[in-house]
Design a protein around this motif. Structure first.
Motif, mmCIF file in Angstrom:
data_model
loop_
_atom_site.group_PDB
_atom_site.id
_atom_site.type_symbol
_atom_site.label_atom_id
_atom_site.label_comp_id
_atom_site.label_asym_id
_atom_site.label_seq_id
_atom_site.Cartn_x
_atom_site.Cartn_y
_atom_site.Cartn_z
ATOM 1 N N ARG A 270 166.703 23.420 20.245
ATOM 2 C CA ARG A 270 166.286 24.826 20.359
ATOM 3 C C ARG A 270 166.968 25.686 19.291
ATOM 4 O O ARG A 270 166.348 26.558 18.686
ATOM 5 C CB ARG A 270 166.640 25.349 21.751
ATOM 6 C CG ARG A 270 166.099 26.744 22.047
ATOM 7 C CD ARG A 270 164.594 26.729 22.240
ATOM 8 N NE ARG A 270 164.080 28.056 22.585
ATOM 9 C CZ ARG A 270 163.807 29.002 21.711
ATOM 10 N NH1 ARG A 270 163.999 28.782 20.417
ATOM 11 N NH2 ARG A 270 163.323 30.172 22.099
ATOM 12 N N GLN A 273 165.361 25.034 15.961
ATOM 13 C CA GLN A 273 164.082 25.734 15.894
ATOM 14 C C GLN A 273 164.279 27.188 15.471
ATOM 15 O O GLN A 273 163.559 27.701 14.608
ATOM 16 C CB GLN A 273 163.374 25.694 17.252
ATOM 17 C CG GLN A 273 162.045 26.448 17.263
ATOM 18 C CD GLN A 273 161.535 26.739 18.668
ATOM 19 O OE1 GLN A 273 162.177 26.378 19.655
ATOM 20 N NE2 GLN A 273 160.391 27.371 18.770
ATOM 21 N N GLU A 274 165.256 27.850 16.070
ATOM 22 C CA GLU A 274 165.515 29.256 15.751
ATOM 23 C C GLU A 274 165.962 29.417 14.303
ATOM 24 O O GLU A 274 165.529 30.337 13.596
ATOM 25 C CB GLU A 274 166.590 29.814 16.695
ATOM 26 C CG GLU A 274 166.126 29.997 18.130
ATOM 27 C CD GLU A 274 165.102 31.118 18.261
ATOM 28 O OE1 GLU A 274 165.181 32.087 17.490
ATOM 29 O OE2 GLU A 274 164.213 31.010 19.123
ATOM 30 N N HIS A 278 160.705 28.204 13.268
ATOM 31 C CA HIS A 278 159.473 27.589 13.747
ATOM 32 C C HIS A 278 158.961 28.348 14.966
ATOM 33 O O HIS A 278 159.708 28.589 15.915
ATOM 34 C CB HIS A 278 159.719 26.121 14.138
ATOM 35 C CG HIS A 278 159.907 25.226 12.961
ATOM 36 N ND1 HIS A 278 160.500 23.985 13.045
ATOM 37 C CD2 HIS A 278 159.580 25.381 11.643
ATOM 38 C CE1 HIS A 278 160.532 23.424 11.861
ATOM 39 N NE2 HIS A 278 159.969 24.250 10.990
ATOM 40 N N ASN A 280 156.741 27.177 17.062
ATOM 41 C CA ASN A 280 156.547 26.211 18.145
ATOM 42 C C ASN A 280 157.575 25.101 18.023
ATOM 43 O O ASN A 280 157.790 24.561 16.936
ATOM 44 C CB ASN A 280 155.122 25.627 18.065
ATOM 45 C CG ASN A 280 154.714 24.937 19.350
ATOM 46 O OD1 ASN A 280 155.499 24.200 19.943
ATOM 47 N ND2 ASN A 280 153.487 25.173 19.776
ATOM 48 N N ILE A 281 158.177 24.746 19.132
ATOM 49 C CA ILE A 281 159.245 23.730 19.089
ATOM 50 C C ILE A 281 158.701 22.353 18.732
ATOM 51 O O ILE A 281 159.451 21.488 18.274
ATOM 52 C CB ILE A 281 160.017 23.692 20.430
ATOM 53 C CG1 ILE A 281 161.390 23.026 20.209
ATOM 54 C CG2 ILE A 281 159.205 22.968 21.514
ATOM 55 C CD1 ILE A 281 162.357 23.237 21.334
ATOM 56 N N THR A 283 156.922 21.663 16.282
ATOM 57 C CA THR A 283 157.109 21.526 14.830
ATOM 58 C C THR A 283 158.508 21.018 14.525
ATOM 59 O O THR A 283 158.708 20.209 13.615
ATOM 60 C CB THR A 283 156.891 22.882 14.135
ATOM 61 O OG1 THR A 283 155.644 23.425 14.549
ATOM 62 C CG2 THR A 283 156.905 22.731 12.624
ATOM 63 N N THR A 284 159.488 21.474 15.305
ATOM 64 C CA THR A 284 160.879 21.077 15.088
ATOM 65 C C THR A 284 161.137 19.659 15.587
ATOM 66 O O THR A 284 162.042 18.981 15.089
ATOM 67 C CB THR A 284 161.819 22.059 15.820
ATOM 68 O OG1 THR A 284 161.350 23.387 15.638
ATOM 69 C CG2 THR A 284 163.239 21.969 15.284
ATOM 70 N N GLN A 285 160.349 19.205 16.552
ATOM 71 C CA GLN A 285 160.594 17.902 17.168
ATOM 72 C C GLN A 285 160.437 16.741 16.208
ATOM 73 O O GLN A 285 160.904 15.642 16.484
ATOM 74 C CB GLN A 285 159.673 17.718 18.377
ATOM 75 C CG GLN A 285 160.134 18.500 19.596
ATOM 76 C CD GLN A 285 159.146 18.440 20.746
ATOM 77 O OE1 GLN A 285 157.952 18.193 20.535
ATOM 78 N NE2 GLN A 285 159.616 18.673 21.944
#
Length: 309
Positions: A270, A273-274, A278, A280-281, A283-285
């Motif tokens: 999380r 992501q911040e 991003h 939407n998370i 995208t970070t996954q």
């Protein structure tokens, strides 16, 4: 007329009327050979092929290990053949319309190993090679901000000297933060580490000597105007070569490295992501897959139970 004749006439059409390149014609020929083979084994006449046949054959190609992009090319060739037959009234419908290849898996982002990223960040471009020692100072600062803050190219070159809502972005050295304008015109703030702040202070000492009168950009070119993305990529590539990195380095690779190394150390998806901005998370996954790939390599190389006989 046989399926062989239909395919032969269509290939002539592609060569003479469509004027496809020999390489493309060969690829289409291979696709039609696959189609003829499937139809022969089913068995079904080429002009009597239905949608359910094509779906089954596409699935078989996928099961055989053919890449999604290659399946898409095969289907495209088949679709063109039946469209051509349909124009002559030889088939009632195109059985390939609406049949799509499986989605190709998105490639993992390329990140530098920690030691290579650190070698690049610690490297100070040689002033003589750079031609201008001030540009070497600038290039070092850029690397520190790209890797230390995970900025996009547009966010970095959009940074200004001034601060406020009217600017695309700025760095508050006293606060130790960068305020940038990201995708979708969304603003975000990211922390700036001590190494990057030190490199920034060195750059600000010489920036005024290069910047044109009235230029607000934080990073300027040799001509004194705002640095362009292509100039940044060229200078970063040069810095990586000087640092002895064995791979081509582009700016987004440093953003990937920032995210991957941060996730490896913290495990806080999380927060990453911040920091990346991003929306939407999911995208970070992708970086969890990258992290798992790194761990898998370590396991395969080091664990005695991982070795296969």
């Amino acid at each position: 007329m046989s399926s062989h004749d239909d395919i032969s006439r269509h290939l002539v059409h592609l060569e003479v009327e469509r004027r496809l390149a020999p390489r493309t014609l060969a690829m289409y020929g291979e696709a039609f050979e696959r189609l003829r083979g499937f139809a022969h084994r089913h068995p079904v006449e080429l002009r009597e092929v239905q949608v359910h046949h094509v779906r089954r054959w596409a699935a078989q190609l996928h099961a055989q290990g053919l890449a999604p992009r290659s399946i898409a090319l095969v289907l495209s060739a088949w679709r063109g053949l039946y469209r051509w037959l349909g124009r002559d009234g030889l088939v009632a419908l195109n059985p390939v319309e609406g049949v799509r290849a499986p989605k190709a898996a998105k490639p993992l982002p390329k990140a530098l190993p920690v030691d290579q990223a650190m070698a690049l960040a610690d490297h100070h471009p040689d002033a003589d090679d750079a031609g201008d020692p001030r540009l070497a100072v600038r290039d070092h600062c850029i690397v520190e901000l790209l890797y230390g803050c995970g900025l996009r190219v547009g966010e970095l070159i959009g940074l200004d000297i001034g601060a406020g809502a009217a600017t695309a972005g700025w760095i508050d050295a006293a606060e130790g933060s960068a305020h940038v304008l990201g995708k979708g015109s969304k603003r975000r703030s990211v922390p700036v580490g001590a190494a990057a702040l030190k490199a920034l202070a060195r750059w600000l000492e010489v920036r005024a000597e290069l910047a044109a009168a009235g230029e607000s950009a934080l990073f300027v070119s040799r001509r004194g105007t705002r640095l362009t993305p292509s100039q940044l990529r060229s200078r970063l590539k040069r810095s990586a070569l000087q640092a002895g990195l064995p791979t081509h380095v582009h700016p987004h690779m440093l953003r990937h490295s920032f995210a991957s190394h941060l996730l490896q150390s913290s495990g806080d998806l999380r927060a990453v992501q911040e920091l990346l901005g991003h929306a939407n998370i999911t995208t970070t996954q992708v970086y969890t897959r990258l992290d798992f790939g790194h761990l898998s390599k370590v396991y395969d190389a080091a664990h005695p139970r991982a070795k296969r006989k």
